[in-house]
Write a protein that holds these residues in place. Sequence first.
Motif, PDB file in Angstrom:
ATOM      1  N   ASN A 205       0.836  -1.212   0.000  1.00  0.00           N
ATOM      2  CA  ASN A 205       0.000   0.000   0.000  1.00  0.00           C
ATOM      3  C   ASN A 205       0.865   1.255   0.000  1.00  0.00           C
ATOM      4  O   ASN A 205       0.495   2.278  -0.591  1.00  0.00           O
ATOM      5  CB  ASN A 205      -0.936   0.014   1.214  1.00  0.00           C
ATOM      6  CG  ASN A 205      -2.201  -0.794   0.953  1.00  0.00           C
ATOM      7  OD1 ASN A 205      -2.529  -1.085  -0.205  1.00  0.00           O
ATOM      8  ND2 ASN A 205      -2.900  -1.160   2.015  1.00  0.00           N
ATOM      9  N   PHE A 206       2.012   1.172   0.674  1.00  0.00           N
ATOM     10  CA  PHE A 206       2.953   2.305   0.677  1.00  0.00           C
ATOM     11  C   PHE A 206       3.426   2.548  -0.765  1.00  0.00           C
ATOM     12  O   PHE A 206       3.366   3.683  -1.270  1.00  0.00           O
ATOM     13  CB  PHE A 206       4.123   1.962   1.599  1.00  0.00           C
ATOM     14  CG  PHE A 206       5.148   3.053   1.794  1.00  0.00           C
ATOM     15  CD1 PHE A 206       4.775   4.370   2.008  1.00  0.00           C
ATOM     16  CD2 PHE A 206       6.510   2.747   1.794  1.00  0.00           C
ATOM     17  CE1 PHE A 206       5.735   5.372   2.207  1.00  0.00           C
ATOM     18  CE2 PHE A 206       7.474   3.732   1.987  1.00  0.00           C
ATOM     19  CZ  PHE A 206       7.089   5.043   2.189  1.00  0.00           C
ATOM     20  N   ALA A 207       3.844   1.475  -1.453  1.00  0.00           N
ATOM     21  CA  ALA A 207       4.350   1.614  -2.832  1.00  0.00           C
ATOM     22  C   ALA A 207       3.250   2.142  -3.758  1.00  0.00           C
ATOM     23  O   ALA A 207       3.465   3.086  -4.530  1.00  0.00           O
ATOM     24  CB  ALA A 207       4.876   0.265  -3.336  1.00  0.00           C
ATOM     25  N   ARG A 208       2.064   1.544  -3.656  1.00  0.00           N
ATOM     26  CA  ARG A 208       0.979   1.978  -4.557  1.00  0.00           C
ATOM     27  C   ARG A 208       0.543   3.409  -4.238  1.00  0.00           C
ATOM     28  O   ARG A 208       0.165   4.166  -5.127  1.00  0.00           O
ATOM     29  CB  ARG A 208      -0.216   1.018  -4.433  1.00  0.00           C
ATOM     30  CG  ARG A 208       0.107  -0.326  -5.080  1.00  0.00           C
ATOM     31  CD  ARG A 208      -1.061  -1.274  -5.033  1.00  0.00           C
ATOM     32  NE  ARG A 208      -0.745  -2.502  -5.755  1.00  0.00           N
ATOM     33  CZ  ARG A 208      -1.512  -3.578  -5.775  1.00  0.00           C
ATOM     34  NH1 ARG A 208      -2.657  -3.583  -5.118  1.00  0.00           N
ATOM     35  NH2 ARG A 208      -1.154  -4.640  -6.459  1.00  0.00           N
ATOM     36  N   GLY A 209       0.606   3.771  -2.955  1.00  0.00           N
ATOM     37  CA  GLY A 209       0.236   5.131  -2.563  1.00  0.00           C
ATOM     38  C   GLY A 209       1.218   6.146  -3.127  1.00  0.00           C
ATOM     39  O   GLY A 209       0.820   7.235  -3.561  1.00  0.00           O
ATOM     40  N   ILE A 210       2.500   5.803  -3.139  1.00  0.00           N
ATOM     41  CA  ILE A 210       3.493   6.733  -3.715  1.00  0.00           C
ATOM     42  C   ILE A 210       3.220   6.865  -5.218  1.00  0.00           C
ATOM     43  O   ILE A 210       3.235   7.966  -5.780  1.00  0.00           O
ATOM     44  CB  ILE A 210       4.948   6.250  -3.474  1.00  0.00           C
ATOM     45  CG1 ILE A 210       5.239   6.075  -1.982  1.00  0.00           C
ATOM     46  CG2 ILE A 210       5.944   7.256  -4.070  1.00  0.00           C
ATOM     47  CD1 ILE A 210       6.577   5.411  -1.664  1.00  0.00           C
ATOM     48  N   ALA A 211       2.951   5.721  -5.870  1.00  0.00           N
ATOM     49  CA  ALA A 211       2.688   5.755  -7.318  1.00  0.00           C
ATOM     50  C   ALA A 211       1.478   6.647  -7.610  1.00  0.00           C
ATOM     51  O   ALA A 211       1.489   7.462  -8.535  1.00  0.00           O
ATOM     52  CB  ALA A 211       2.447   4.339  -7.842  1.00  0.00           C
ATOM     53  N   ARG A 212       0.441   6.503  -6.790  1.00  0.00           N
ATOM     54  CA  ARG A 212      -0.760   7.328  -7.010  1.00  0.00           C
ATOM     55  C   ARG A 212      -0.431   8.817  -6.827  1.00  0.00           C
ATOM     56  O   ARG A 212      -0.814   9.660  -7.630  1.00  0.00           O
ATOM     57  CB  ARG A 212      -1.876   6.913  -6.033  1.00  0.00           C
ATOM     58  CG  ARG A 212      -3.176   7.651  -6.242  1.00  0.00           C
ATOM     59  CD  ARG A 212      -4.223   7.218  -5.229  1.00  0.00           C
ATOM     60  NE  ARG A 212      -4.507   5.787  -5.321  1.00  0.00           N
ATOM     61  CZ  ARG A 212      -5.248   5.232  -6.256  1.00  0.00           C
ATOM     62  NH1 ARG A 212      -5.781   5.992  -7.196  1.00  0.00           N
ATOM     63  NH2 ARG A 212      -5.462   3.940  -6.261  1.00  0.00           N
ATOM     64  N   GLY A 213       0.349   9.114  -5.783  1.00  0.00           N
ATOM     65  CA  GLY A 213       0.737  10.503  -5.510  1.00  0.00           C
ATOM     66  C   GLY A 213       1.525  11.081  -6.679  1.00  0.00           C
ATOM     67  O   GLY A 213       1.283  12.216  -7.105  1.00  0.00           O
ATOM     68  N   LEU A 214       2.451  10.287  -7.205  1.00  0.00           N
ATOM     69  CA  LEU A 214       3.260  10.767  -8.333  1.00  0.00           C
ATOM     70  C   LEU A 214       2.386  10.986  -9.563  1.00  0.00           C
ATOM     71  O   LEU A 214       2.494  12.008 -10.251  1.00  0.00           O
ATOM     72  CB  LEU A 214       4.355   9.749  -8.672  1.00  0.00           C
ATOM     73  CG  LEU A 214       5.512   9.624  -7.670  1.00  0.00           C
ATOM     74  CD1 LEU A 214       6.413   8.443  -8.042  1.00  0.00           C
ATOM     75  CD2 LEU A 214       6.323  10.915  -7.622  1.00  0.00           C
ATOM     76  N   ALA A 215       1.530   9.989  -9.836  1.00  0.00           N
ATOM     77  CA  ALA A 215       0.666  10.096 -11.022  1.00  0.00           C
ATOM     78  C   ALA A 215      -0.229  11.330 -10.911  1.00  0.00           C
ATOM     79  O   ALA A 215      -0.418  12.065 -11.885  1.00  0.00           O
ATOM     80  CB  ALA A 215      -0.162   8.820 -11.176  1.00  0.00           C
TER      81      ALA A 215
END
Length: 446
Positions: A205-215
């Motif tokens: 969830n940490f990794a996917r959350g960073i990806a979402r933030g970047l996107a």
Amino acid sequence: MNTVHKSLPQLKESDQPPFPDISSLWQATAEDGPKLSTLNRELQYDVAIIGGGYTGMSTARYLAAKGLSPVILEASRIGWGASGRNGGVVEGKYRVTLSDVANRFGLEASRRMYNLAHEAVDHVEELIDAYSITAANYQQNGTMRCAHHKTALATLVQENEWVRKTFGDTSTRVLDAGEMYHETGSRDFWGGILNSHGGTIHPLNFARGIARGLADCGVDIFEESPVVKIEHHSDGVKLYTLGGVINASQIVIATDAYTNITGATNAVTKTIVPFRSAMIATEPLDLAGVSTPLHDGRSYSETRRMMRWFRKNGNRLMYGGRGAFGKSDSESAFRALEAAMRKQFPQLENVKITHRWSGLVALTLDAVPHLGRLNARTTYAMGYNGLGVAMASNMGKYVAEVVTGGKPSLGMITEAELKSIPFYSFRAPGVRMVAGWYQLLDRLGY
Ligand SMILES: Cc1cc2nc3c(=O)[nH]c(=O)nc-3n(C[C@H](O)[C@H](O)[C@H](O)COP(=O)(O)OP(=O)(O)OC[C@H]3O[C@@H](n4cnc5c(N)ncnc54)[C@H](O)[C@@H]3O)c2cc1C
């Protein structure tokens, strides 16, 4: 440029790297990540980042903050590598002691690494706040080192005292065997050290959350886009994936232990040894009618070189340690891990194991991560030696500095020369031999 490239490399189907599913507890409980596409055309960016784990994403964040246009190319899905399947332990630690670093490289190098470790742990919270990643469930209940032998305890206490006196660190407390039993419910430990700085997260969830933030901030991320070939030209670099091409001025290699999934990053492959690490998770303990005094949100790791670690996640126990030495999971390694867990926590004798998985950590010769330049257009950051949740997700700050011509000073991390592992082709028997030697040292307490 926005056209399908006419001269993609002719690749056979067998060139497509294999990406087996991961049957982890994280995968089973994660929120969906952002919808990302696969590269299918030719595009231009300032910096092409290879690898969609914490290092690659952190690098993209800090490059974008400098006004550059980064792109992330991930061979599989975001977090498919170690970043989405690790133990979720957030700690600022190295596999070398800071007193040893001071002896060999000077006090300033040691101080820099101490500061970096602290900064990396604080940075996890900063990232979570910046991108509102509540699903990462960051619980800052500390990390505990558990001494498996009296000699190991003496070494641990001595180093702790050195760090306290030298850097004024006040975040730790020494525990005796009785307190350790009270803390863990296990009689295995001679004592330990509780560090209140750090804790646990849900790593995927940490990794996917960073990806979402970047996107959301406009950073382009392409999944299922393995870089299979890199060409250097006088005016920049060309990176070929299976379906498209990226033209860029700079490349960042952020592939850690998964560096060899294609040949494109061969230049750094031999600087790390991928080492398999496995994890198991139990059914919820209340369902099984048992309990442990372990704190949720706190991690526990042994002082053994062939370390085992455990933590609670909600009401489940997660237990990790050395996996198989081969290319994939091994039934016998999982069985050995399960047996070790039941021996350490006899009350879990009949508890069911619901999830088992493994992943690769990247070991380096000097046991610290490396950040530096391969050539005028290529920067690398890798080799976290199994301690990359906080460190890798903070490293992008310094990678971005190197990409833009800076020379950050991070002690051994930036000073040490990137060395190839000697006799690389013998790494598998070599790792087995070293593992056997470590097991002997563990029994003796060294
Ligand atoms: C089982 C396990 C438990 C761990 N537990 C902990 C822990 O509790 N705490 C801790 O601090 N650390 C832990 N670690 C280590 C930590 O997870 C890693 O150090 C960290 O995730 C490294 O991040 P990264 O972004 O550098 O690499 P990764 O997350 O591994 O990402 C590299 C990515 O590069 C991609 N890639 C490779 N080649 C290409 C290519 N040619 N083209 C495109 N993409 C490519 C891969 O698909 C991969 O997704 C653990 C690791 C494992 C395996």
